[in-house]
Design a protein around this motif. Structure first.
Motif, short mmCIF file in Angstrom:
data_model
loop_
_atom_site.label_atom_id
_atom_site.label_comp_id
_atom_site.label_asym_id
_atom_site.label_seq_id
_atom_site.Cartn_x
_atom_site.Cartn_y
_atom_site.Cartn_z
N GLN A 6 0.78 -1.24 0.00
CA GLN A 6 0.00 0.00 0.00
C GLN A 6 0.81 1.29 0.00
N LYS A 7 2.11 1.19 -0.29
CA LYS A 7 2.90 2.41 -0.39
C LYS A 7 3.37 2.62 -1.83
N ASN A 8 4.23 1.75 -2.31
CA ASN A 8 4.79 1.93 -3.66
C ASN A 8 4.23 0.97 -4.70
N ILE A 9 3.31 0.10 -4.32
CA ILE A 9 2.95 -0.99 -5.23
C ILE A 9 1.50 -0.96 -5.69
N GLY A 10 0.58 -0.75 -4.78
CA GLY A 10 -0.82 -0.83 -5.19
C GLY A 10 -1.75 -0.83 -3.99
N PRO A 11 -2.91 -1.46 -4.15
CA PRO A 11 -3.91 -1.41 -3.08
C PRO A 11 -3.50 -2.19 -1.84
N ALA A 12 -3.91 -1.72 -0.69
CA ALA A 12 -3.74 -2.45 0.57
C ALA A 12 -4.40 -3.81 0.47
N GLY A 13 -3.79 -4.80 1.15
CA GLY A 13 -4.37 -6.14 1.15
C GLY A 13 -3.53 -7.12 0.35
N LEU A 14 -2.53 -6.61 -0.35
CA LEU A 14 -1.57 -7.46 -1.06
C LEU A 14 -0.23 -7.33 -0.35
N THR A 15 0.44 -8.45 -0.13
CA THR A 15 1.76 -8.46 0.49
C THR A 15 2.71 -9.24 -0.40
N LEU A 16 3.83 -8.64 -0.76
CA LEU A 16 4.82 -9.35 -1.57
C LEU A 16 5.86 -9.97 -0.66
N VAL A 17 6.22 -11.21 -0.95
CA VAL A 17 7.29 -11.88 -0.24
C VAL A 17 8.28 -12.43 -1.27
N PHE A 18 9.54 -12.15 -1.06
CA PHE A 18 10.62 -12.70 -1.89
C PHE A 18 11.41 -13.63 -0.97
N VAL A 19 11.50 -14.89 -1.33
CA VAL A 19 12.17 -15.81 -0.40
C VAL A 19 13.12 -16.73 -1.17
N ARG A 20 14.33 -16.86 -0.65
CA ARG A 20 15.33 -17.72 -1.29
C ARG A 20 14.91 -19.17 -1.11
N GLU A 21 15.09 -19.96 -2.16
CA GLU A 21 14.51 -21.31 -2.15
C GLU A 21 15.01 -22.18 -1.00
N ASP A 22 16.26 -21.98 -0.57
CA ASP A 22 16.77 -22.84 0.50
C ASP A 22 16.10 -22.53 1.84
N LEU A 23 15.31 -21.47 1.92
CA LEU A 23 14.62 -21.13 3.17
C LEU A 23 13.16 -21.61 3.16
N LEU A 24 12.78 -22.32 2.10
CA LEU A 24 11.36 -22.67 1.95
C LEU A 24 10.93 -23.82 2.85
N ASP A 25 11.87 -24.51 3.45
CA ASP A 25 11.47 -25.76 4.09
C ASP A 25 11.68 -25.73 5.60
N ARG A 26 11.48 -24.56 6.22
CA ARG A 26 11.80 -24.43 7.64
C ARG A 26 10.61 -24.08 8.52
N ALA A 27 9.40 -24.24 8.00
CA ALA A 27 8.23 -23.75 8.74
C ALA A 27 7.97 -24.56 10.01
N LEU A 28 7.44 -23.88 11.01
CA LEU A 28 6.98 -24.54 12.23
C LEU A 28 5.68 -25.30 11.91
N PRO A 29 5.41 -26.38 12.65
CA PRO A 29 4.17 -27.14 12.39
C PRO A 29 2.90 -26.29 12.57
N ILE A 30 2.97 -25.25 13.38
CA ILE A 30 1.77 -24.44 13.59
C ILE A 30 1.59 -23.37 12.52
N CYS A 31 2.46 -23.34 11.51
CA CYS A 31 2.29 -22.33 10.45
C CYS A 31 1.08 -22.69 9.59
N PRO A 32 0.11 -21.77 9.47
CA PRO A 32 -1.07 -22.08 8.63
C PRO A 32 -0.67 -22.35 7.18
N SER A 33 -1.32 -23.31 6.55
CA SER A 33 -1.00 -23.65 5.16
C SER A 33 -1.06 -22.42 4.26
N ALA A 34 -2.06 -21.57 4.47
CA ALA A 34 -2.25 -20.42 3.59
C ALA A 34 -1.14 -19.38 3.75
N PHE A 35 -0.35 -19.51 4.82
CA PHE A 35 0.75 -18.57 5.05
C PHE A 35 2.10 -19.28 5.07
#
Lengths: 359, 359
Positions: free
Chosen positions: A189-218
Motif C-alpha cells: 500500500q505504499k509503492n505498489i498498489g492497493p492495501a491487502g496485497l503483500t509481496l514476499v521474496f524468499v530464497r529457495e533454501d529457506l522454503l522448508d523451515r516452517a513450524l508445524p503451527i504455520c497455517p498452510s495459507a501462510f
C-alpha cells in the motif's frame, strides 16, 4: 477530471500513478474484451493467469530478482508478516532483531510469540556494533522506518544468519542487493498498489523451515508450490500492482528509464525537500543525515502551536495528508514513487510561504 | 459498454452487480470530491472511516446481525480461516467437524495442526446422527459446499458447543439464524466483492479464547479492539463490498426489497435451473433434493464426450466459466446474487438447444 488532482502525501495507502488509475477505470467493466471485470475472473482462468504472470515477470525484471528467489503474492500486510516470518523461518527458535524505529520494535514483539528474540541494536547504528548470534535462525531489519523516517542507504551485510528485510515503505524505490538478503517482504500500500496485497521474496533454501503451527495459507513453501494460488489471491490488487510495475518499467527521467529513473527522481525529490527543511528556521527534521529516508520525511514546526494553521493552509493549497503519525506528532511528507516532482515543489513553496507569514 | 455483458457463471471470484462496477469506475480518480482514489486514502483518514462505517452498518442491517456479534474485516480467505478459527477458538484443543464436501474436508485437515479433530459426520446427514463431544471447543460446518453443490437449508442446531460456519459461498444470499451461531466467516469473492477480503462475525463471549501462537493480525480480539484496523485493512475491497451491500439494500423484486428480494430471486433462479436439469435426459445433477445449493449447481453431461462441445458452444452463446471444478469434473453453474434471472434463462435455453442438437 478537468481540474488537476491535489498532491497526496499519505504514508499509506498512498498516491498511485494517475495513468494507472485511468486505465483501471477504463477496464473496469470489460478487461481486454473478456466481458468481465478483473474482479469477476476466476483466479484459475487463462485471463487472470496472464495478468498474474505478466505482473510477476515485470516485477522480477524491475528488481533483478535472482532465479533462486521465489516471489509470493500473499495477504496480511507487514504486521501479518511479523508473525508469518517467524512461523516460516524460526526453526530453532532464535531470532535477532535490529530495532531502528516503530516498525522493527513491533516486529520484535510479535516474533517473541514464536522465538527467543535478541535485540541486535536499539537504534540505527553500524552493523559492526550489532549483537548477533551465530546460531540465530535469521536477523530481522526494517530497511525503511515509515514513522521515524529512517532508511538504510545500503543493506547491512550479515554473515551470521539469513537477513530478513521489511522493505514495505521503500520497495521499488531503489534496487535491492539480493546477495545480502534471504527473505524480503513488503505490504503493497505504499509503492505498489492497493492495501491487502503483500509481496514476499524468499530464497529457495529457506522454503522448508516452517513450524508445524504455520497455517498452510501462510506457509511460504505451500504458497510457492501453488504459484500463490493455494487460496484465492487478492486478484484485483495483483492486477493494479502489475499496472504499477509496467508504469515503472516505462518511466523515463533524466535520460534514464525504469527503476533507475524512478530512483533518480526519488533522490532529487528528497534532496530538495530536506534542503528546504534544513534551510528554514521554522521547520526541522530530526533524523541524522546518513539515515534519512527518501520516502518518508517527518518534520516538526518549532512552534507547535502553528500545527493546525499549517495543516489547514496545506489543505487549501491542495496538499493532502501531511499530518504526522499520532505516536510521534508533527508532520510527515511521504513522497513515494508516484509523487511527482511538482508535488514536492508545491510543498516547498507552501513551506516557504507559510514561514514568511508565521516565521 | 454498448453491447450487453456476457453472463459469468464463475464460482469465484464471481460476477458483481454491473451498477456497482460502473460506480467504481466513475469514482476511480476522485472519490466524492476528495481528490483521491479510494485506493490512495489513509485507512485512518475521515474519508475512508466514513466508507468503512457505512459498509459495516449496511451489512449489519442486511443480515440483522445482533449487537453481541462483532463484524471483522480481515484477510486470508476461507483457507486462511481454516487455521485462524482454531487459533482463536480451540482453547482446549478439541474440535468437531462435519465433513459434507471438499471445503469442510480441508477445514478438518487444517484444524488438526491445532487440535484433536473429531469428524462429526462423513456426509450431509441429519444433525441428530452426528458424533459430537460435550467438551469440544466448537463444531465446524460448511453451510454451502461450493464444489459439491450442497447447502444446509437450515442451520444445524448444536447444543454441545458453539457452532462455527463457513458461509463463504452463500453469505448474503439468505438470512442467517444467529441464535444458532457462535462465529461465521466468509471470503468475499462470491457474493460480496473482490478476493482478499474476509468477513468474520464473532460473538463477543468467544473473543478471549485465542492460543498464544495466534498472530496479532489474525487475533479476533485484537482485530475487534482496533475496529479492523490493527493492520491496514484491504481498503478498496471494503469500499467495493460496501457498494454491493448498498445494492442489495436497494434491490427490489416481486414486491420485496433488500435481502428478502435477493433471496426470492435466488430461489426462483435455482428452481428454474434444477427443473431444467431434472427434466432433461442429457444432463444430471447428482445432489439429493433436500441439500441442493441455491448458489452452486454442478451438473454432468451423461455423455461426457460432449463436454468440450458443450463448453465451446456456451462461450459462443456468451455464457462464461461453466467448467466444473477439476476435482469433480463436469459442469458447474454458480448463480450468485449478482446473476440476473435473464442469465439463468439464457443458460436454460442453451441447455435445451444443445440437448436438441446432441441428445
Amino acid at each position: 477530471m478537468s481540474r488537476p488532482r491535489p498532491f497526496n502525501f499519505s504514508a499509506g495507502p498512498a498516491v498511485l500513478p494517475e495513468p494507472v488509475l485511468g486505465q483501471v477505470a477504463e477496464e473496469m467493466l470489460d478487461w481486454h474484451g473478456s466481458g468481465m471485470s478483473v474482479m469477476e475472473m476466476s483466479h484459475r482462468g487463462r485471463e487472470f493467469i496472464s495478468i498474474y504472470e505478466a505482473a510477476e515477470a515485470t516485477l522480477r525484471e524491475l528488481l533483478a530478482v535472482p532465479r533462486e528467489f521465489r516471489i509470493l503474492f500473499m495477504q496480511g500486510g507487514g504486521l501479518g508478516e511479523n508473525a508469518v516470518v517467524p512461523m516460516n523461518l524460526a526453526r530453532t527458535g532464535k531470532v535477532d532483531v535490529a530495532v531502528t524505529g516503530s516498525w522493527s520494535r513491533k516486529s520484535a514483539a510479535e516474533a517473541r510469540r514464536y522465538a527467543d528474540v535478541q535485540i541486535a541494536a536499539e537504534a540505527f547504528s553500524p552493523t559492526a556494533q550489532w549483537r548477533l548470534r551465530e546460531d540465530a535462525d535469521y536477523v530481522h531489519v526494517c530497511t525503511n522506518e515509515t514513522i521515524d523516517g529512517i532508511e538504510f542507504q545500503e543493506l547491512p551485510r550479515i554473515d551470521t544468519a539469513p537477513l530478513v528485510i521489511d522493505c514495505s515503505s521503500h520497495v521499488l524505490s531503489r534496487p535491492i542487493n539480493w546477495s545480502r538478503v534471504g527473505c524480503a517482504f513488503a505490504g503493497a500500500q505504499k509503492n505498489i498498489g492497493p492495501a491487502g496485497l503483500t509481496l514476499v521474496f524468499v530464497r529457495e533454501d529457506l522454503l522448508d523451515r516452517a513450524l508445524p503451527i504455520c497455517p498452510s495459507a501462510f506457509n511460504y513453501k505451500v504458497v510457492a508450490e501453488h504459484q500463490s494460488m493455494f487460496n484465492t489471491p487478492p486478484t484485483f490488487a495483483i492486477y493494479v500492482a502489475g499496472l504499477v510495475f509496467q508504469w515503472i518499467k516505462n518511466f523515463s527521467y533524466a535520460g534514464k528509464t525504469g527503476l533507475a529513473a524512478i530512483e533518480q527522481r526519488n533522490v532529487e525529490k528528497a534532496t530538495l525537500l530536506y534542503a528546504a527543511l534544513d534551510g528554514s528556521s521554522l521547520y526541522e527534521n530530526r533524523v541524522a543525515a546518513e539515515c534519512r529516508s527518501r520516502m518518508n520525511v517527518p518534520f516538526y514546526l518549532k512552534d507547535e502551536r502553528l500545527n493546525d494553521a499549517f495543516l489547514a493552509g496545506a489543505r487549501e493549497a491542495q496538499l493532502l495528508q501531511l499530518k504526522g503519525h499520532k505516536s510521534v506528532g508533527g508532520m510527515r511528507a511521504s513522497i513515494y514513487n508516484a509523487m511527482p516532482l511538482e508535488g514536492v515543489q508545491a510543498l516547498i513553496s507552501y513551506l516557504q510561504d507559510f514561514e514568511k507569514r508565521h516565521g
